[in-house]
Design a protein around this motif. Sequence first.
Motif, PDB file in Angstrom:
ATOM      1  N   GLU A 116       0.810  -1.027   0.135  1.00 18.39           N
ATOM      2  CA  GLU A 116      -0.396   0.564   0.200  1.00 18.39           C
ATOM      3  C   GLU A 116       0.851   1.605  -0.159  1.00 18.39           C
ATOM      4  OE1 GLU A 116       0.155  -1.740   4.529  1.00 18.39           O
ATOM      5  OE2 GLU A 116      -0.052  -2.544   2.536  1.00 18.39           O
ATOM      6  N   GLN A 117       2.005   1.645   0.516  1.00 19.02           N
ATOM      7  CA  GLN A 117       2.864   2.085   0.953  1.00 19.02           C
ATOM      8  C   GLN A 117       3.637   2.610  -0.977  1.00 19.02           C
ATOM      9  OE1 GLN A 117       6.049   0.845   3.814  1.00 19.02           O
ATOM     10  NE2 GLN A 117       4.786   2.268   5.028  1.00 19.02           N
ATOM     11  N   LEU A 118       3.977   1.335  -1.495  1.00 19.44           N
ATOM     12  CA  LEU A 118       4.730   1.864  -2.724  1.00 19.44           C
ATOM     13  C   LEU A 118       3.047   2.036  -4.109  1.00 19.44           C
ATOM     14  CD1 LEU A 118       6.117  -1.503  -3.103  1.00 19.44           C
ATOM     15  CD2 LEU A 118       7.826   0.226  -3.533  1.00 19.44           C
ATOM     16  N   ALA A 119       2.220   1.699  -3.640  1.00 23.98           N
ATOM     17  CA  ALA A 119       0.954   1.836  -4.190  1.00 23.98           C
ATOM     18  C   ALA A 119       0.562   3.915  -4.068  1.00 23.98           C
ATOM     19  CB  ALA A 119      -0.217   1.281  -4.435  1.00 23.98           C
ATOM     20  N   VAL A 120       0.979   4.026  -3.136  1.00 17.45           N
ATOM     21  CA  VAL A 120       0.506   5.599  -2.946  1.00 17.45           C
ATOM     22  C   VAL A 120       2.238   6.597  -3.841  1.00 17.45           C
ATOM     23  CG1 VAL A 120       0.708   7.397  -0.979  1.00 17.45           C
ATOM     24  CG2 VAL A 120      -0.403   5.052  -0.987  1.00 17.45           C
ATOM     25  N   ALA A 121       2.997   5.735  -3.331  1.00 14.08           N
ATOM     26  CA  ALA A 121       4.568   6.322  -3.733  1.00 14.08           C
ATOM     27  C   ALA A 121       4.208   6.441  -5.608  1.00 14.08           C
ATOM     28  CB  ALA A 121       5.724   5.678  -3.678  1.00 14.08           C
ATOM     29  N   GLU A 122       3.618   5.196  -6.037  1.00 10.33           N
ATOM     30  CA  GLU A 122       3.598   5.463  -7.675  1.00 10.33           C
ATOM     31  C   GLU A 122       2.726   6.439  -7.821  1.00 10.33           C
ATOM     32  OE1 GLU A 122       5.385   3.492  -9.679  1.00 10.33           O
ATOM     33  OE2 GLU A 122       6.500   2.002  -8.711  1.00 10.33           O
ATOM     34  N   LYS A 123       1.436   6.697  -6.588  1.00 12.26           N
ATOM     35  CA  LYS A 123       0.525   7.582  -7.915  1.00 12.26           C
ATOM     36  C   LYS A 123       1.101   8.769  -7.611  1.00 12.26           C
ATOM     37  CE  LYS A 123      -4.572   8.441  -7.020  1.00 12.26           C
ATOM     38  NZ  LYS A 123      -5.773   7.629  -6.053  1.00 12.26           N
ATOM     39  N   THR A 124       1.934   9.411  -6.554  1.00 13.48           N
ATOM     40  CA  THR A 124       2.482  10.588  -6.079  1.00 13.48           C
ATOM     41  C   THR A 124       3.788  10.810  -7.168  1.00 13.48           C
ATOM     42  OG1 THR A 124       2.411  10.686  -3.913  1.00 13.48           O
ATOM     43  CG2 THR A 124       4.081  11.723  -4.661  1.00 13.48           C
ATOM     44  N   LEU A 125       4.430  10.414  -7.748  1.00 11.06           N
ATOM     45  CA  LEU A 125       5.195  10.088  -9.291  1.00 11.06           C
ATOM     46  C   LEU A 125       4.766   9.927 -10.113  1.00 11.06           C
ATOM     47  CD1 LEU A 125       8.184   7.166  -8.141  1.00 11.06           C
ATOM     48  CD2 LEU A 125       7.666  10.026  -7.185  1.00 11.06           C
ATOM     49  N   ALA A 126       3.371   9.786 -10.348  1.00 11.34           N
ATOM     50  CA  ALA A 126       2.606   9.387 -11.648  1.00 11.34           C
ATOM     51  C   ALA A 126       1.908  10.841 -12.125  1.00 11.34           C
ATOM     52  CB  ALA A 126       1.634   8.691 -11.657  1.00 11.34           C
ATOM     53  N   ALA A 127       1.974  12.106 -10.669  1.00  9.22           N
ATOM     54  CA  ALA A 127       2.019  13.424 -10.709  1.00  9.22           C
ATOM     55  C   ALA A 127       2.408  14.185 -10.834  1.00  9.22           C
ATOM     56  CB  ALA A 127       0.708  13.671  -9.302  1.00  9.22           C
ATOM     57  N   ILE A 128       3.840  14.197 -11.531  1.00 12.85           N
ATOM     58  CA  ILE A 128       4.671  14.766 -10.892  1.00 12.85           C
ATOM     59  C   ILE A 128       4.422  15.793 -12.311  1.00 12.85           C
ATOM     60  CG2 ILE A 128       7.470  15.106 -11.223  1.00 12.85           C
ATOM     61  CD1 ILE A 128       7.200  13.346  -9.062  1.00 12.85           C
ATOM     62  N   PRO A 129       4.959  17.353 -12.603  1.00  9.69           N
ATOM     63  CA  PRO A 129       4.207  17.410 -13.836  1.00  9.69           C
ATOM     64  C   PRO A 129       5.896  17.477 -14.576  1.00  9.69           C
ATOM     65  CG  PRO A 129       4.135  19.235 -11.949  1.00  9.69           C
ATOM     66  CD  PRO A 129       4.147  17.959 -11.279  1.00  9.69           C
ATOM     67  N   GLY A 130       5.965  17.458 -16.514  1.00 14.42           N
ATOM     68  CA  GLY A 130       6.832  16.836 -16.853  1.00 14.42           C
ATOM     69  C   GLY A 130       7.422  15.239 -16.559  1.00 14.42           C
TER      70      GLY A 130
END
Length: 306
Positions: A236-250
């Motif tokens: 579940e931590q990796l899932a939140v991290a991946e969602k965060t990274l997917a939202a980075i501009p650029g």
Amino acid sequence: MDHPSPVDPGEPRVALVTCADLADLDPDDRLVLPPLAARGITVEPAVWDDPGVDWSSYDLVVLRSPWDYALRRDEFVVWAATVPGLVNPAEVVRWNTDKRYLAELSAAGVPTVPTSWVEPGEGWQPPAETGEYVLKPAVSAGSQDTGRYDLADPEHRNLAAAHVRRLSDAGRVTMVQPYLGAVDTEGETALLFLAGPDGLAFSHAIRKGPMLTGPDLGPDGLYKAEEITSRTARPEQLAVAEKTLAAIPGGTRQLLYARVDLIPGPDGEPVLVELELTEPSLFIGHADGAPDRLADAITTHLARHS
């Protein structure tokens, strides 16, 4: 600092960017030097605001520990825009050095610690309800100018108001967040991602013990000591991290590294407390093979910038 030795002009040259207080690099960062040397890469520490550094002489410039930039953020962002081959790049630095990016990530659906913002000159009083809160500037490195306040304590209420006034008088934006008590038992989990051939890949995770024990009473040095241990990341931590990274501009292909800091929310599910893309400690001394993975990430970006 010793002058660098003459190098083979055919070897790639990499600068690891630091600050004057850590002119020979943070000890954790020094762990990547032997793996880079083994790959035929010449590495030199370089202080970001040293006017004598010729940044154009390097094939890659890697931000590592310029931890004194917080009170000079505008100058730092302008400097970053002048440096060729900078990673992470200047636009990422501009976006990530102001923690108001958390509002953007929250709007994109990333679970984050609830945060309100106090602009300079804006009046603020502690919330009427009791509970513990964290106050910190929107531009900071480490845990500088950060305090924890129990609003059931009248003295803490007064100190919290004084903290906001101090930041406001200095022209700084204040972040106000509830203190999530699970930090005292579980701590923070930092998930480290490093560049690979196909973009960022998960490298390792660490646990940071609780650091905030009370109000901020003024300057206490460049950075606070941290209690660090290795940790196994949960799905579940990796899932939140991946969602965060997917939202980075650029997108993430531009990044050499990313650190995603999570804490358990009120329901126990992980929430983002910070996304570190500018000068995070990477804790490569706490995971087998991590120095080599960082060296490989630098090699990957050297190839992209050649």
